[in-house]
Design a protein around this motif. Structure first.
Motif, PDB file in Angstrom:
ATOM      1  N   SER A  14       0.836  -1.191   0.000  1.00  0.00           N
ATOM      2  CA  SER A  14       0.000   0.000   0.000  1.00  0.00           C
ATOM      3  C   SER A  14       0.874   1.246   0.000  1.00  0.00           C
ATOM      4  O   SER A  14       1.866   1.323   0.735  1.00  0.00           O
ATOM      5  CB  SER A  14      -0.905   0.017   1.242  1.00  0.00           C
ATOM      6  N   LEU A  17       0.462   7.166   2.737  1.00  0.00           N
ATOM      7  CA  LEU A  17      -0.518   8.234   2.610  1.00  0.00           C
ATOM      8  C   LEU A  17       0.058   9.549   3.110  1.00  0.00           C
ATOM      9  O   LEU A  17       0.879   9.578   4.031  1.00  0.00           O
ATOM     10  CB  LEU A  17      -1.775   7.896   3.420  1.00  0.00           C
ATOM     11  N   THR A  24      -8.344  11.562   5.886  1.00  0.00           N
ATOM     12  CA  THR A  24      -9.560  11.214   5.142  1.00  0.00           C
ATOM     13  C   THR A  24      -9.906   9.746   5.336  1.00  0.00           C
ATOM     14  O   THR A  24     -11.067   9.381   5.577  1.00  0.00           O
ATOM     15  CB  THR A  24      -9.373  11.503   3.642  1.00  0.00           C
ATOM     16  N   ARG A  25      -8.898   8.896   5.251  1.00  0.00           N
ATOM     17  CA  ARG A  25      -9.120   7.459   5.434  1.00  0.00           C
ATOM     18  C   ARG A  25      -9.658   7.174   6.837  1.00  0.00           C
ATOM     19  O   ARG A  25     -10.593   6.393   7.009  1.00  0.00           O
ATOM     20  CB  ARG A  25      -7.806   6.705   5.207  1.00  0.00           C
ATOM     21  N   GLU A  26      -9.077   7.818   7.835  1.00  0.00           N
ATOM     22  CA  GLU A  26      -9.524   7.623   9.215  1.00  0.00           C
ATOM     23  C   GLU A  26     -10.962   8.099   9.388  1.00  0.00           C
ATOM     24  O   GLU A  26     -11.758   7.472  10.097  1.00  0.00           O
ATOM     25  CB  GLU A  26      -8.595   8.382  10.165  1.00  0.00           C
ATOM     26  N   TYR A  63      -9.358   4.343  -1.189  1.00  0.00           N
ATOM     27  CA  TYR A  63      -8.832   3.799   0.065  1.00  0.00           C
ATOM     28  C   TYR A  63      -9.308   2.376   0.341  1.00  0.00           C
ATOM     29  O   TYR A  63      -8.590   1.590   0.972  1.00  0.00           O
ATOM     30  CB  TYR A  63      -9.243   4.695   1.237  1.00  0.00           C
ATOM     31  N   PHE A  64     -10.519   2.054  -0.120  1.00  0.00           N
ATOM     32  CA  PHE A  64     -11.109   0.744   0.170  1.00  0.00           C
ATOM     33  C   PHE A  64     -11.734   0.173  -1.097  1.00  0.00           C
ATOM     34  O   PHE A  64     -12.691   0.749  -1.616  1.00  0.00           O
ATOM     35  CB  PHE A  64     -12.171   0.865   1.271  1.00  0.00           C
ATOM     36  N   GLU A  73     -11.212  -2.682   8.571  1.00  0.00           N
ATOM     37  CA  GLU A  73     -10.684  -1.528   9.309  1.00  0.00           C
ATOM     38  C   GLU A  73     -11.618  -1.103  10.435  1.00  0.00           C
ATOM     39  O   GLU A  73     -11.168  -0.597  11.466  1.00  0.00           O
ATOM     40  CB  GLU A  73     -10.446  -0.363   8.344  1.00  0.00           C
TER      41      GLU A  73
END
Length: 222
Positions: A14, A17, A24-26, A63-64, A73
């Motif tokens: 991966s 980031l 943003t992912r969090e 991200y996913f 996650e």
């Protein structure tokens, strides 16, 4: 989401980031975790996550790749919030009074939540236990939680407060099992009393193995 669901580990390839990307992912994971906690995993769609986050679907897929990856996650976040957050206090357990302080902190924390009667880990297990990968991940979380509690009971036994014949691992399982039953009844009845009774009876069971008599638990004012 069918029975093909697979809980994945983090991809080693991966890309790193940026700080903004990580935030943003969090935020996506936190939003999904909140939706799944309130309305269930199956009922939560990626479109709902996108709308609640205020992002585009292409951003989410950046991200996913799919819902299963997002659930992976969410499980990890639930562990951080529910179990890892309790570790500092459970690491300090060396007496029955310390165990009661953990109990009081647990009750207070649930009263402060918008959905107070549901276990963040148990609610996932209820929906995902038929998916072997998810079940194994959740079982590992329960094992870690039980282990933290058992370690405290070992310290109590080593200090002489707990009877030498007491089994910390079995006592820890009894406490966590009582907690989960209390959560289920409290959620079904929309009343915290079953949760309080189950938790206090579990600690009374531990107290039965204490060498020096300790006063009965008193529930905080409701």
């Amino acid at each position: 989401m069918g029975c093909h669901m697979a809980v994945r580990g983090p991809r080693k390839d991966s890309p790193r980031l940026t700080a903004r990307g990580a935030a943003t992912r969090e935020r996506i994971v936190a939003t999904a975790a909140d939706l799944m906690f309130r309305q269930g995993v199956t009922a939560t769609t990626l479109d709902q996550v996108v709308d609640a986050c205020g992002i585009s679907k292409s951003q989410l897929y950046h991200y996913f790749p799919d819902k299963d990856a997002l659930i992976t996650e969410v499980i990890a976040m639930r562990e951080r919030r529910m179990v890892s957050s309790q570790k500092p206090q459970l690491d300090q357990v060396r007496s029955m009074r310390d165990l009661e302080r953990w109990r009081d902190s647990l009750v207070t924390g649930h009263r402060e939540r918008d959905v107070p009667y549901r276990c963040p880990i148990g609610s996932l297990a209820n929906e995902l236990s038929c998916y072997d990968d998810a079940r194994q991940s959740l079982a590992a979380i329960f094992s870690r939680w039980q282990g933290l509690l058992a370690d405290g009971l070992v310290r109590m036994r080593e200090s002489g407060e707990l009877d030498p014949g007491a089994d910390p691992a079995e006592l820890a399982v009894a406490v966590i099992a009582a907690l989960q039953g209390g959560y289920l009844l409290a959620e079904t009845m929309q009343d915290e009393q079953p949760f309080l009774v189950a938790l206090d009876m579990a600690l009374d069971h531990v107290k039965a193995h204490v060498r020096t008599p300790v006063a009965n638990l008193t529930q905080p004012d409701t």
